[in-house]
Design an enzyme around this catalytic site. Structure first.
Site, mmCIF file in Angstrom:
data_model
loop_
_atom_site.group_PDB
_atom_site.id
_atom_site.type_symbol
_atom_site.label_atom_id
_atom_site.label_comp_id
_atom_site.label_asym_id
_atom_site.label_seq_id
_atom_site.Cartn_x
_atom_site.Cartn_y
_atom_site.Cartn_z
ATOM 1 N N HIS A 147 34.391 11.599 16.319
ATOM 2 C CA HIS A 147 34.673 10.204 16.678
ATOM 3 C C HIS A 147 36.110 9.819 16.320
ATOM 4 C CE1 HIS A 147 30.327 10.076 17.008
ATOM 5 N NE2 HIS A 147 30.357 8.840 17.422
ATOM 6 N N GLU A 176 28.245 10.088 30.245
ATOM 7 C CA GLU A 176 29.689 9.970 30.439
ATOM 8 C C GLU A 176 30.179 10.650 31.705
ATOM 9 O OE1 GLU A 176 28.259 10.604 27.549
ATOM 10 O OE2 GLU A 176 28.853 8.891 26.314
#
Ligand SMILES: Cc1ncc(C[n+]2csc(CCOP(=O)(O)OP(=O)(O)O)c2C)c(N)n1
Lengths: 328, 326
Positions: free
Chosen positions: B129, B60
């Site tokens: 999440h 990322e």
């Protein structure tokens, strides 16, 4: 390293690069003096001793090729064609500096000469440089990118992520490690399981090349090979320049307690400027008089830069919080 | 106007802009053949090929840096971060690099980068999440933040994001992907920094963004039906730039204000908006400000717990009822 012939440097080129190394050396030594006099504030990291990697690598690049740099980046910028006036002005915090005084020593970009920026975050430039290489590949341009970093940066995820991605996508980039043995005061053998940074290349399936980073000609030749490969679409290389910084990590590190004076003396005998001068002399391109004249001219040039910086205006305080966003 | 899913509206914006602007390319984990974890980019590989729709390693931080480097070189990358939680791994490139480059390098070159990411809970995905981390990024000067609440805004704001010369964090509501709404055809760009009245009302103002707009509207409808209280709902659309003027005007008109935020309470966006109200509309307040936010806890997996940690319509409705009667 394979012995692929690199385009020979002409005599004027060799003298120009030798002069450029002196310019880098004098720039950073002068910066340290100016710190001492309180004329420059903040911090700066001198790259003295590492001139051959900055100059040798950039000598293999064209004006459209891009370079990303580190916190120790003055040499990279000068070697890429940056102007010492504007760099010095940046260190003085002046509006005429490359970053208009907003960045200081560690945050200078000069896009007009293909310099993507020095970077205050260890390994921060590697993903950026890889993205620049992506843009070049995307547009199928014949250019390359060089990402400079120190051996300390190989502890960062960003290093591994970026090299992995650049290698997987065969991007036109050369990852150049200037291994000066110490990250601040930590010796690389304590923090890395492999003897050479270049050994890491195996894990990414790209060439890893070790070169004497104090030897201008060797650095140049190795870079030409890596750049040629990158331009041909064959992907990145990892080039490790073994070198040594002469002074402390930054202006605050005068003691250098983590290394011995004896070790420093060994490296001093292998000074890149001395090495280059000896070769030029041996080839009849330099003598005492011309060497002295060249160095004197470099000193003058740096004094001009200091004068430019001193006489430049400060940024307008009213603008301190403006220009955060483009187009506003 | 055609009815469209929020996720399809996002895809329409990407297609519209990729057709129009050769410089736009998509970068992200599993966005190509897989079509993205939430299928927003599904079909785009077939349409634009692997040169413009790029699957990446799971990196990322480097994806954001990659986008930044490509943006500096004149492309207009759209990077997808699969879950907003993973922004934590990209904070260095977002905050120390993309956000700062334009200013810190002396305003030489802009960074036209869009980072799309799905946020929010409600699906039982658990602590890593489910988060809404807008407050972190809002606290970092140099990033714009868009948070569309409707399919029309999903398309319109994404078009604007891709045309903006600055890095834009584009926060997509994970539970909104399957919501339907009217979406104009063609170029329907929605300007940044202009809040939208999602529901009219004169008794109090509820300020929200992203998924909480819908929750607030449902709460307000219930309040009207049960108690005859008419709450105005203001959808901020973008947090940076923040439409302080519209907030102040709304508060001046109703005299009562409440902010709803899905992220945790402490140091949240709601706290900032509350202070802006103090600065701009204090004299109009007839009652103390209220906020309904996520609790200061990780977002648990179990529905019974998640429901409590995240703000939802009934908690909003009861807080609004108290505020209206304060
Ligand atoms: C992310 C991050 N961590 C730590 C530092 C502090 N720091 C600045 S330079 C440096 C050493 C870097 O070593 P290396 O990459 O080998 O470069 P060198 O200084 O030797 O040129 C450290 C730890 C930093 N600037 N950024």
């Amino acid at each position: 390293m394979s012995a692929a012939p690199s385009p020979a440097l002409t005599s004027p080129d060799r003298l120009r690069l030798y002069r450029q190394m002196h310019l880098v050396r004098r720039f950073d030594e002068r910066v340290m003096e100016l710190f001492g006099q309180g004329l420059i504030k903040g911090t700066a990291h001198a790259c003295c001793g590492q001139e051959a990697s900055a100059v040798g690598v950039c000598a293999a690049l064209g004006p459209h090729d891009q370079v990303s740099s580190t916190h120790r980046g003055h040499g990279h910028l000068i070697a890429k064609g940056g102007c010492v006036d504007r760099l010095m002005a940046e260190l003085f915090g002046k509006e005429t500096g490359y970053s208009r005084g907003r960045g200081g020593s560690q945050h200078v970009a000069a896009y007009e000469v293909g310099f993507l920026g020095s970077n205050g975050i260890t390994a921060g430039g590697l993903p950026i440089a890889t993205g620049a290489a992506l843009a070049i590949a995307h547009r199928q341009e014949p250019h390359v990118v060089v990402a400079f970093f120190g051996e300390g940066a190989t502890g960062q995820g960003a290093f591994h992520e970026a090299v992995n991605l650049g290698a997987a996508w065969k991007l036109p980039i050369v990852y150049v490690c200037e291994n000066n043995l110490y990250a601040m005061g930590t010796v690389i053998s304590q923090t890395s399981p492999v003897p050479h940074v270049a050994d890491r290349a195996q894990g990414y399936g790209i060439p890893g090349v070790v070169v004497d980073g104090n030897d201008l000609d060797a650095v140049y030749a190795a870079t030409v090979e890596a750049v040629t490969r990158a331009r041909a679409g064959a992907g990145p290389s990892l080039l490790e320049c073994k070198t040594y910084r002469i002074y402390g990590h930054s202006k605050g590190d005068s003691e250098r307690v983590y290394r011995t004076r004896a070790e420093e003396a060994t490296w001093a005998a292998h000074d890149p400027l001395v090495l280059a001068a000896a070769r030029l002399r041996a080839d009849g391109l330099l003598d005492d008089a011309s060497d002295a004249a060249l160095v004197a001219a470099v000193y003058d040039r740096i004094e001009q830069a200091v004068e430019f910086a001193k006489t430049s205006p400060d940024p307008d305080p009213a603008a301190a919080a403006t220009g955060v966003f483009a187009g506003e | 106007m055609p009815q469209m899913y929020y996720s399809h509206a996002l895809r329409e914006a990407l297609i519209h802009e990729m057709d129009r602007d050769e410089r736009v390319l998509l970068i992200g984990e599993d966005i190509a053949a897989y079509g993205g974890a939430f299928k927003v980019t599904s079909g785009l590989l077939e349409r634009y090929g692997p040169r413009r729709v790029r699957d990446t390693p799971i990196s990322e931080n480097t994806l954001v840096g990659l986008g930044t480097g490509a943006a500096l070189m004149g492309l207009r990358p759209v990077v997808e971060i699969m879950f907003m939680d993973f922004i934590a791994l990209a904070m260095d490139q977002l905050v120390n690099h993309a956000a700062k480059f334009f200013y810190m390098y002396g305003q030489q070159r802009p960074v036209p980068l869009v980072v799309r990411t799905p946020a929010g809970g409600g699906r039982g995905y658990g602590p890593t999440h489910s988060q809404s981390l807008e407050a972190w990024l809002m606290h970092s000067p140099g990033l714009k933040i868009a948070c569309p609440a409707t399919p029309a805004d999903a398309k319109g704001l994404l078009l604007t994001a891709m045309r903006d010369d600055n890095p834009v964090l584009f926060v997509e509501g994970k539970l909104l992907y399957q919501e339907q709404g009217e979406v104009p055809a063609g170029d329907c760009a929605v300007p940044f920094g202009q809040a939208r009245e999602a529901r009219a009302g004169s008794d109090l103002t509820i300020i929200a963004w992203s998924r909480m707009v819908g929750e607030a509207v449902i709460a307000a409808d219930a309040l009207a039906a049960q108690h005859g209280i008419e709450a105005q709902v203001l959808d901020l659309r973008t947090l940076v730039p923040l439409d302080v003027e519209s907030i102040a005007a709304a508060v001046a008109a109703t005299g009562r204000a409440m902010i709803v935020e899905e992220g945790p309470t402490t140091c949240g966006v709601a706290a900032e908006i509350g202070f802006r109200i103090f600065e701009t509309a204090f004299e109009y307040l007839d009652a103390p400000l209220q906020r309904v936010c996520g609790l200061d806890a990780p977002i648990p997996c179990a529905g019974a717990l998640e429901q409590v940690v995240l703000p939802e319509r009934s908690r909003i409705a009861s807080a609004a009822y108290r505020l209206a009667n304060a």
